[in-house]
Design a protein around this motif. Structure first.
Motif, PDB file in Angstrom:
ATOM      1  N   THR A 102       0.797  -1.162   0.019  1.00 19.18           N
ATOM      2  CA  THR A 102       0.006  -0.110  -0.017  1.00 19.18           C
ATOM      3  C   THR A 102       1.011   1.301   0.059  1.00 19.18           C
ATOM      4  O   THR A 102       0.454   2.037  -0.638  1.00 19.18           O
ATOM      5  N   ALA A 103       1.904   1.363   0.741  1.00 19.81           N
ATOM      6  CA  ALA A 103       2.781   2.314   0.981  1.00 19.81           C
ATOM      7  C   ALA A 103       3.508   2.707  -0.259  1.00 19.81           C
ATOM      8  O   ALA A 103       3.515   3.848  -0.836  1.00 19.81           O
ATOM      9  N   ILE A 104       4.004   1.820  -0.810  1.00 20.47           N
ATOM     10  CA  ILE A 104       4.854   1.724  -2.145  1.00 20.47           C
ATOM     11  C   ILE A 104       3.845   2.280  -3.354  1.00 20.47           C
ATOM     12  O   ILE A 104       4.330   3.325  -3.999  1.00 20.47           O
ATOM     13  N   VAL A 105       2.732   1.779  -3.425  1.00 21.79           N
ATOM     14  CA  VAL A 105       1.908   2.004  -4.509  1.00 21.79           C
ATOM     15  C   VAL A 105       1.382   3.543  -4.311  1.00 21.79           C
ATOM     16  O   VAL A 105       1.133   4.259  -5.394  1.00 21.79           O
ATOM     17  N   SER A 106       0.958   3.778  -3.164  1.00 27.02           N
ATOM     18  CA  SER A 106       0.596   5.259  -2.741  1.00 27.02           C
ATOM     19  C   SER A 106       1.565   6.285  -3.173  1.00 27.02           C
ATOM     20  O   SER A 106       1.092   7.470  -3.361  1.00 27.02           O
ATOM     21  N   ALA A 107       3.028   5.954  -3.172  1.00 28.20           N
ATOM     22  CA  ALA A 107       3.886   6.956  -3.317  1.00 28.20           C
ATOM     23  C   ALA A 107       3.770   7.332  -4.823  1.00 28.20           C
ATOM     24  O   ALA A 107       4.354   8.634  -5.251  1.00 28.20           O
ATOM     25  N   PHE A 108       3.329   6.376  -5.832  1.00 32.14           N
ATOM     26  CA  PHE A 108       3.423   6.796  -7.160  1.00 32.14           C
ATOM     27  C   PHE A 108       1.959   6.880  -7.650  1.00 32.14           C
ATOM     28  O   PHE A 108       1.620   7.128  -8.935  1.00 32.14           O
ATOM     29  N   LEU A 109       1.078   6.517  -7.040  1.00 27.56           N
ATOM     30  CA  LEU A 109      -0.417   6.663  -7.300  1.00 27.56           C
ATOM     31  C   LEU A 109      -1.233   7.393  -6.302  1.00 27.56           C
ATOM     32  O   LEU A 109      -0.410   7.749  -5.282  1.00 27.56           O
ATOM     33  N   ASP A 110      -1.932   8.236  -6.628  1.00 28.74           N
ATOM     34  CA  ASP A 110      -2.992   9.036  -5.692  1.00 28.74           C
ATOM     35  C   ASP A 110      -3.354   7.731  -4.513  1.00 28.74           C
ATOM     36  O   ASP A 110      -3.730   6.667  -4.898  1.00 28.74           O
ATOM     37  N   ASN A 111      -3.206   8.259  -3.154  1.00 33.56           N
ATOM     38  CA  ASN A 111      -3.760   7.288  -2.352  1.00 33.56           C
ATOM     39  C   ASN A 111      -4.934   6.717  -2.136  1.00 33.56           C
ATOM     40  O   ASN A 111      -5.385   5.572  -1.712  1.00 33.56           O
ATOM     41  N   VAL A 112      -5.733   7.488  -2.660  1.00 30.59           N
ATOM     42  CA  VAL A 112      -7.164   7.216  -2.590  1.00 30.59           C
ATOM     43  C   VAL A 112      -7.444   5.821  -3.670  1.00 30.59           C
ATOM     44  O   VAL A 112      -8.205   4.950  -3.628  1.00 30.59           O
TER      45      VAL A 112
END
Length: 440
Positions: A102-112
């Protein structure tokens, strides 16, 4: 404070009390508060659209359409089973694995966007393994906000700050990404201390979970192979567009010379384009898909934007921020005030208007001190402050809304007990690292 400002504050506090009380749905409470400030003229009708962040609303709407369309293929069940098997059936390992992803993906996509994609998977894993999903969902919320703070594109406040201060993507990686790596390690430790005991299973239970998982065939979870392939293709396409959305004109200009190289797409446009393509390509019934959208969450955001807009219209947020900043002496003192004011305020009001109010004030301080460290203090506080309450960040509201729809309630008070601990520890550690870099 004049009468209009008092009314705006009273409506905000009244709405917040209703949200905490929870006897009235938070979407209804937000809509009621919005109706009051519009009715009495604090937020004029012609200014209403200025305060509602339609970028957030349409980003949510587009991704909800994509997720609910893809869900019918068995895509999320497939990924969830593979992930659970990778974790060997250990609840703690699953929690850690999903938190890191979740943290890695949220860094490069919008966290929503990230939580909209991952939450259905977590719920499925919890259901299959007969586990309480609340610890997984709460950890996912915290991880998404921490991961989103690591890069320029991960969270809206970072985008606003970078645009105004002229900061680069690499500067965010240098100054904030290391802090978020440390905060993620701390978060995993905190979640283990808080939820670890309740998630421990005996050797027999562990073996039973492994047998249950081994008995699941992830390929059999795919109930519509055609829709599965189309969903994967569209999601990959949307993710790629998110990476290059601000440079899409440069890319298209290479093959289509008439396209303006300066053209860009907003994240909301990317989500809506992906939703339209998937609906058209899959031939799914739009009525069935639209029924599954988290409409209460969207109306909650709309109402909350209007209520916070009343505080902006009356100058409440700017006045509070200005009083805080006027009492600053050294850069170190200014960093402390900006960080903690932004963090605590972002747990109460949306961090987008808060960031918008703070940016010009920090610019004003440039006449008396070096404000470069203050941009990182503002980004740190505004992004991580959202972990404090159930309504502190968009990701929080979305995950809690999906959980409620599936029959798992996360109360405002229960979230507050854990959220405030996470807020103070992660912001405290982050501020300490910024202090060592810029003051010591």
């Amino acid at each position: 404070m004049d009468t209009v400002a008092l009314i705006a504050v009273a409506v905000f506090l009244f709405t917040y009390a209703l949200i905490i009380d929870e006897r009235i749905h938070r979407a209804v409470a937000a809509m009621l508060g919005a109706a009051i400030v519009v009715f009495v003229g604090i937020v004029p009708w012609e200014a209403l659209l200025e305060h509602v962040d339609f970028g957030t609303i349409f980003l949510l709407l587009g991704m909800m359409i994509i997720v609910n369309t893809a869900r019918g293929s068995g895509l999320f069940e497939y990924i969830a089973i593979r992930t659970a098997k990778l974790a060997g059936g250990s609840p703690i390992r699953i929690l850690i694995l999903f938190a890191v992803v979740t943290a890695i993906v949220s860094a490069f996509l919008d966290n929503v966007t990230t939580v909209l994609l991952l939450t259905p998977m977590l719920l499925y894993v919890a259901r299959v393994m007969n586990l309480n999903p609340i610890p997984f969902l709460v950890t996912e919320i915290f991880a998404s906000n921490i991961g989103g703070a690591a890069t320029l594109i991960g969270d809206p406040p970072n985008i606003m700050i970078a645009s105004s201060a002229g900061l680069t993507f690499n500067e965010f990686l240098i100054h904030l990404a290391p802090i978020m790596v440390v905060d993620m390690a701390i978060l995993i430790g905190l979640m283990y201390l808080i939820y670890g005991r309740s998630m421990k299973v005996s050797a027999d239970e562990r073996q039973e979970m492994v047998r249950t998982l081994n008995g699941l065939d992830e390929r059999a979870a795919v109930v519509d192979r055609s829709l599965f392939n189309k969903s994967v293709a569209v999601i990959v396409f949307v993710v790629l567009l998110f990476f290059v959305h601000d440079r899409i004109g440069e890319i298209l200009h290479i093959v289509l010379p008439f396209v303006d190289p300066a053209m860009g797409l907003e994240p909301a446009e990317v989500a809506l384009i992906g939703a339209a393509i998937l609906l058209f390509w899959s031939r799914q019934s739009p009525e069935e898909i639209f029924e599954k959208i988290e409409w209460p969450a969207l109306f909650f955001f709309g109402g909350l934007f209007v209520i916070v807009g009343a505080l902006v219209e009356t100058g409440i947020i700017s006045s509070i921020a200005r009083v805080m900043i006027e009492n600053m002496g050294s850069t170190g003192e200014a960093m402390f005030i900006v960080t903690w004011f932004a963090a605590i305020a972002s747990a109460i009001v949306d961090n987008i208007p808060l960031t918008a109010a703070m940016i010009p004030l920090i610019h004003d301080l440039g006449a008396t001190m070096d404000v470069y460290p203050l941009w990182w203090a503002l980004a740190l506080g505004a992004c991580l402050g959202g972990n404090g309450t159930a309504i502190g960040a968009s990701a929080n509201v979305v995950v809690i809304g999906i959980a409620e729809r599936e029959g798992f309630g996360i109360t405002f008070v229960d979230f507050l007990k854990v959220g405030m601990l996470v807020l103070f520890v992660t912001v405290g550690v982050g501020f300490g690292m910024l202090w060592l870099k810029f003051v010591m």
